[in-house]
Scaffold this motif. Structure first.
Motif, PDB file in Angstrom:
ATOM      1  N   ARG A  59       0.831  -1.209   0.000  1.00  0.00           N
ATOM      2  CA  ARG A  59       0.000   0.000   0.000  1.00  0.00           C
ATOM      3  C   ARG A  59       0.868   1.264   0.000  1.00  0.00           C
ATOM      4  NH1 ARG A  59      -2.811  -1.140   4.126  1.00  0.00           N
ATOM      5  NH2 ARG A  59      -1.731   0.142   5.661  1.00  0.00           N
ATOM      6  N   GLU A  60       1.910   1.302   0.827  1.00  0.00           N
ATOM      7  CA  GLU A  60       2.759   2.494   0.902  1.00  0.00           C
ATOM      8  C   GLU A  60       3.566   2.711  -0.372  1.00  0.00           C
ATOM      9  OE1 GLU A  60       5.188   2.889   4.316  1.00  0.00           O
ATOM     10  OE2 GLU A  60       3.510   2.767   5.742  1.00  0.00           O
ATOM     11  N   LEU A  61       3.906   1.616  -1.058  1.00  0.00           N
ATOM     12  CA  LEU A  61       4.674   1.730  -2.293  1.00  0.00           C
ATOM     13  C   LEU A  61       3.772   1.829  -3.515  1.00  0.00           C
ATOM     14  CD1 LEU A  61       7.474  -0.907  -1.543  1.00  0.00           C
ATOM     15  CD2 LEU A  61       7.664   1.587  -1.450  1.00  0.00           C
ATOM     16  N   ASP A  62       2.459   1.957  -3.299  1.00  0.00           N
ATOM     17  CA  ASP A  62       1.487   2.080  -4.382  1.00  0.00           C
ATOM     18  C   ASP A  62       1.617   0.909  -5.355  1.00  0.00           C
ATOM     19  OD1 ASP A  62      -0.619   3.250  -5.732  1.00  0.00           O
ATOM     20  OD2 ASP A  62       0.670   4.495  -7.000  1.00  0.00           O
ATOM     21  N   LEU A  66       0.552  -5.241  -7.855  1.00  0.00           N
ATOM     22  CA  LEU A  66       1.699  -6.121  -8.063  1.00  0.00           C
ATOM     23  C   LEU A  66       1.953  -7.012  -6.856  1.00  0.00           C
ATOM     24  CD1 LEU A  66       4.136  -3.505  -9.642  1.00  0.00           C
ATOM     25  CD2 LEU A  66       2.733  -5.193 -10.852  1.00  0.00           C
ATOM     26  N   TYR A  67       0.993  -7.075  -5.947  1.00  0.00           N
ATOM     27  CA  TYR A  67       1.175  -7.750  -4.664  1.00  0.00           C
ATOM     28  C   TYR A  67       1.637  -9.198  -4.828  1.00  0.00           C
ATOM     29  CZ  TYR A  67      -0.120  -9.413   0.025  1.00  0.00           C
ATOM     30  OH  TYR A  67      -0.109  -9.971   1.279  1.00  0.00           O
ATOM     31  N   ALA A  68       1.004  -9.944  -5.709  1.00  0.00           N
ATOM     32  CA  ALA A  68       1.324 -11.365  -5.851  1.00  0.00           C
ATOM     33  C   ALA A  68       2.753 -11.582  -6.329  1.00  0.00           C
ATOM     34  CB  ALA A  68       0.345 -12.026  -6.815  1.00  0.00           C
ATOM     35  N   PHE A  69       3.293 -10.640  -7.112  1.00  0.00           N
ATOM     36  CA  PHE A  69       4.641 -10.813  -7.643  1.00  0.00           C
ATOM     37  C   PHE A  69       5.700 -10.727  -6.549  1.00  0.00           C
ATOM     38  CE2 PHE A  69       2.310  -9.554 -11.450  1.00  0.00           C
ATOM     39  CZ  PHE A  69       2.743 -10.525 -12.333  1.00  0.00           C
ATOM     40  N   ALA A  70       5.368 -10.094  -5.424  1.00  0.00           N
ATOM     41  CA  ALA A  70       6.312 -10.059  -4.312  1.00  0.00           C
ATOM     42  C   ALA A  70       6.521 -11.455  -3.730  1.00  0.00           C
ATOM     43  CB  ALA A  70       5.811  -9.112  -3.227  1.00  0.00           C
ATOM     44  N   PHE A  71       5.531 -12.320  -3.883  1.00  0.00           N
ATOM     45  CA  PHE A  71       5.669 -13.705  -3.437  1.00  0.00           C
ATOM     46  C   PHE A  71       6.241 -14.580  -4.551  1.00  0.00           C
ATOM     47  CE2 PHE A  71       2.417 -11.959  -0.652  1.00  0.00           C
ATOM     48  CZ  PHE A  71       2.830 -12.420   0.593  1.00  0.00           C
ATOM     49  N   SER A  72       5.709 -14.439  -5.754  1.00  0.00           N
ATOM     50  CA  SER A  72       6.164 -15.298  -6.846  1.00  0.00           C
ATOM     51  C   SER A  72       7.607 -14.988  -7.239  1.00  0.00           C
ATOM     52  CB  SER A  72       5.246 -15.153  -8.064  1.00  0.00           C
ATOM     53  OG  SER A  72       5.233 -13.822  -8.539  1.00  0.00           O
ATOM     54  N   GLY A  73       8.032 -13.724  -7.087  1.00  0.00           N
ATOM     55  CA  GLY A  73       9.418 -13.386  -7.365  1.00  0.00           C
ATOM     56  C   GLY A  73      10.374 -14.147  -6.466  1.00  0.00           C
ATOM     57  N   TYR A  74      10.013 -14.285  -5.206  1.00  0.00           N
ATOM     58  CA  TYR A  74      10.833 -15.058  -4.272  1.00  0.00           C
ATOM     59  C   TYR A  74      10.875 -16.518  -4.706  1.00  0.00           C
ATOM     60  CZ  TYR A  74      12.495 -16.945   0.196  1.00  0.00           C
ATOM     61  OH  TYR A  74      13.227 -17.596   1.162  1.00  0.00           O
ATOM     62  N   THR A 114      14.620  -0.953   1.905  1.00  0.00           N
ATOM     63  CA  THR A 114      14.919   0.439   1.522  1.00  0.00           C
ATOM     64  C   THR A 114      14.237   0.844   0.220  1.00  0.00           C
ATOM     65  OG1 THR A 114      16.944  -0.284   0.402  1.00  0.00           O
ATOM     66  CG2 THR A 114      17.148   0.404   2.699  1.00  0.00           C
ATOM     67  N   ALA A 115      13.412  -0.048  -0.353  1.00  0.00           N
ATOM     68  CA  ALA A 115      12.795   0.218  -1.662  1.00  0.00           C
ATOM     69  C   ALA A 115      11.877   1.437  -1.606  1.00  0.00           C
ATOM     70  CB  ALA A 115      12.008  -1.005  -2.122  1.00  0.00           C
ATOM     71  N   GLN A 116      11.919   2.217  -2.676  1.00  0.00           N
ATOM     72  CA  GLN A 116      11.039   3.373  -2.814  1.00  0.00           C
ATOM     73  C   GLN A 116       9.960   3.141  -3.875  1.00  0.00           C
ATOM     74  OE1 GLN A 116      11.295   6.009  -0.684  1.00  0.00           O
ATOM     75  NE2 GLN A 116      12.876   4.729   0.285  1.00  0.00           N
ATOM     76  N   SER A 117       9.999   1.988  -4.520  1.00  0.00           N
ATOM     77  CA  SER A 117       8.974   1.630  -5.495  1.00  0.00           C
ATOM     78  C   SER A 117       8.697   0.141  -5.384  1.00  0.00           C
ATOM     79  CB  SER A 117       9.419   1.967  -6.927  1.00  0.00           C
ATOM     80  OG  SER A 117      10.448   1.086  -7.353  1.00  0.00           O
ATOM     81  N   MET A 118       7.540  -0.292  -5.875  1.00  0.00           N
ATOM     82  CA  MET A 118       7.152  -1.688  -5.736  1.00  0.00           C
ATOM     83  C   MET A 118       8.052  -2.611  -6.546  1.00  0.00           C
ATOM     84  SD  MET A 118       5.111  -3.503  -3.991  1.00  0.00           S
ATOM     85  CE  MET A 118       4.400  -5.158  -3.910  1.00  0.00           C
ATOM     86  N   TRP A 119       8.489  -2.158  -7.719  1.00  0.00           N
ATOM     87  CA  TRP A 119       9.331  -3.015  -8.539  1.00  0.00           C
ATOM     88  C   TRP A 119      10.696  -3.248  -7.891  1.00  0.00           C
ATOM     89  CZ3 TRP A 119       7.594  -6.322 -11.685  1.00  0.00           C
ATOM     90  CH2 TRP A 119       6.482  -6.070 -12.489  1.00  0.00           C
ATOM     91  N   VAL A 120      11.233  -2.251  -7.212  1.00  0.00           N
ATOM     92  CA  VAL A 120      12.486  -2.441  -6.484  1.00  0.00           C
ATOM     93  C   VAL A 120      12.254  -3.392  -5.303  1.00  0.00           C
ATOM     94  CG1 VAL A 120      14.295  -1.302  -5.129  1.00  0.00           C
ATOM     95  CG2 VAL A 120      13.397  -0.211  -7.195  1.00  0.00           C
ATOM     96  N   PHE A 121      11.109  -3.260  -4.660  1.00  0.00           N
ATOM     97  CA  PHE A 121      10.754  -4.170  -3.581  1.00  0.00           C
ATOM     98  C   PHE A 121      10.694  -5.617  -4.095  1.00  0.00           C
ATOM     99  CE2 PHE A 121       7.616  -6.426  -1.003  1.00  0.00           C
ATOM    100  CZ  PHE A 121       8.068  -6.167   0.283  1.00  0.00           C
ATOM    101  N   ILE A 122      10.066  -5.821  -5.247  1.00  0.00           N
ATOM    102  CA  ILE A 122       9.989  -7.159  -5.848  1.00  0.00           C
ATOM    103  C   ILE A 122      11.380  -7.673  -6.190  1.00  0.00           C
ATOM    104  CG2 ILE A 122       9.173  -8.431  -7.876  1.00  0.00           C
ATOM    105  CD1 ILE A 122       6.695  -6.568  -7.817  1.00  0.00           C
ATOM    106  N   LEU A 123      12.256  -6.781  -6.681  1.00  0.00           N
ATOM    107  CA  LEU A 123      13.638  -7.175  -6.956  1.00  0.00           C
ATOM    108  C   LEU A 123      14.316  -7.678  -5.680  1.00  0.00           C
ATOM    109  CD1 LEU A 123      16.175  -7.300  -8.749  1.00  0.00           C
ATOM    110  CD2 LEU A 123      16.583  -4.903  -8.164  1.00  0.00           C
TER     111      LEU A 123
END
Length: 482
Positions: A59-62, A66-74, A114-123
């Motif tokens: 939510r904070e990273l808007d 892309l929520y599911a990709f944070a799990f599937s990326g792992y 430290t991510a400032q965007s969701m895609w960096v968080f997924i990375l």
């Protein structure tokens, strides 16, 4: 050296004799055992805590879309890490794979925190997954090399026990940290804690399990297996994406994912795994069947209790908390010396308990059934999993030649992870197709009860298939190559 002084060979022999009489916390194994179990403990804490912080982070990273990709990326990168760790450990020893894995896991936590965007968080989550895949396989190889066979059930039970406290405390601690300090500290606080277990374990791993297998070649990596590892990771990612988006266009990535996944799986798992060939192939298959059935069903338990019975998310999560304790108890039972002659029978019992727990869970869709039935059923199911999962690891190491322990450990973990994604994709699609509805809601609203039945009953059937597979764990060719 005087004539009265013992030779180095005599001292080494006496040390080995003393070690043979010790347990996993004896003087010879204490530092190694505490170190590697602490690594498991921290990974378990991260795994159980991240689910609480993830919605706030998205939510904070808007990045809710892309929520599911944070799990599937792992998950997808962990598959690649597992295969690489198996290759690395068999050819160079587990030390390099383990240290690289711990470093990658910690680096991924820092990137995500430290991510400032969701895609960096997924990375960051993807880097974490790669490290986690390296760590889990290399730890299995360490167990196979550093501990005699009589102590392996006990150290596997200790691994399971390492999940108990995180499964109970992790969500609460993560919620408190997220509320008072911010979600970022759930990720940033763990890397510092890794230093102590690493300092304890690495010198012992270097001494007991470093380098290639004695008499084996210090060869390079098998490029074919690395390519297959890349194929299985990419294929699993595409399959997950297709399952999350039930449109006709999603058939394209779904079919492409399957085309990559099938040959990669056939090339990376022991020959005959999906035909339940006796011996190692059936051990590897059982690991996937057991983990996939329980995890796929467990993912829908809190949702069912929230949407159908009106429980709060916290209370719904607590319905599964006792499972961590009973899982560890099951692992402890299989480690008892008196249980060794009955290991396969205990594994059959374990799968029957898993099937019964999954089948009992949807009974709470009937309003007259008290909600605590789920907690009780899941406690029995997790006890069964403790009997099965630890025993499968012990059998895999017993059936593996020393130079194959890494590849076979990787195969075991791949079967586990791949079964999770395939069965989660199938149950998720069935759930949505039968009126799964929203992810939240009051009692009696949101998801249709039939959608939950479409998840739990088939998974109970999968668990019963696992009970049959337990009858095929030994037979001709026990040292099956992977």
């Amino acid at each position: 050296m005087t004539a009265l002084e013992p030779s180095d060979a005599v001292v080494a022999a006496e040390t080995a004799d003393r070690a043979d009489d010790e347990g996993v916390l004896g003087r010879s194994y204490r530092a190694l055992s505490v170190g590697i179990v602490s690594v498991v403990l921290l990974i378990a804490f991260e795994a159980t805590a991240v689910g609480t912080a993830m919605p706030v982070a998205a939510r904070e990273l808007d990045g809710v879309s892309l929520y599911a990709f944070a799990f599937s990326g792992y998950f997808t990168t962990s598959l690649f890490g597992m295969v690489l760790a198996g290759q690395w450990s068999d050819r160079k020893g587990p030390l390099g794979a383990l240290t690289t894995g711990i470093g990658s896991f910690a680096a991924g936590l820092v990137v995500a925190g430290t991510a400032q965007s969701m895609w960096v968080f997924i990375l960051g989550r993807a880097v974490q997954g790669f490290g986690g895949g390296l760590v889990i396989v290399s730890l299995y190889v360490v167990v196979g090399r550093a501990y005699p066979e009589r102590l392996r059930p006990a150290i596997m039970a200790a691994f399971a026990a390492g999940w108990v406290v995180p499964s109970i405390v992790g969500p609460l601690a993560s919620g408190a940290v997220t509320e008072h300090l911010g979600w970022r500290w759930v990720f940033l606080g763990i890397p510092v804690l890794v230093l102590l277990p690493v300092a304890l374990a690495l010198p012992q791993i270097r001494r007991r399990a470093g380098g290639p297998v004695q008499g084996g070649a210090d060869a390079g990596f098998d490029r074919r297996r690395i390519r297959l590892a890349f194929g299985i990771s990419l294929g699993a990612g595409l399959l997950q994406y297709a399952a999350q988006d039930l449109r006709w266009l999603s058939l394209i990535p779904g079919l492409l994912g399957a085309a990559l996944l099938v040959p990669a799986v056939l090339g990376l798992l022991p020959h005959g795994t999906y035909r339940a060939v006796r011996g190692l192939p059936s051990v590897v298959l059982l690991r996937g069947v057991a983990a996939g059935a329980l995890v796929s069903a467990e993912s829908f338990v809190p949702l069912m209790l929230v949407t159908q019975r009106g429980l709060s998310p916290t209370l719904a999560g607590f319905s599964l908390a006792a499972g961590g304790v009973t899982w560890a108890l099951g692992s402890w039972v299989q480690a008892r010396p008196g249980a060794q002659p009955y290991r396969e029978r205990l594994m059959t019992l374990g799968m029957v308990l898993v099937a019964g727990a999954i089948a009992a869970a949807p009974s709470v869709l009937v309003p007259a059934v008290p909600v605590w039935v789920v907690a009780v059923a899941w406690s029995f199911g997790c006890f069964g999993m403790g009997l099965v999962i630890a025993s499968a690891s012990v059998l895999m190491l017993r059936l593996s030649a020393p130079e194959e322990a890494g590849a076979n450990s990787a195969a075991l973990q791949i079967s586990d992870a791949l079964s999770n994604v395939v069965l989660l994709a199938a149950t998720g699609a069935a759930f949505s197709a039968l009126g799964g509805g929203s992810m939240t809601g009051a009692a009696g609203s949101g998801s249709h009860p039939a959608a939950f039945a479409a998840v739990f009953l088939p998974m109970a059937g999968v668990a019963l298939v696992g009970a049959w597979v337990t009858t095929r764990l030994h037979g001709p060719g026990d040292r099956t190559a992977s």
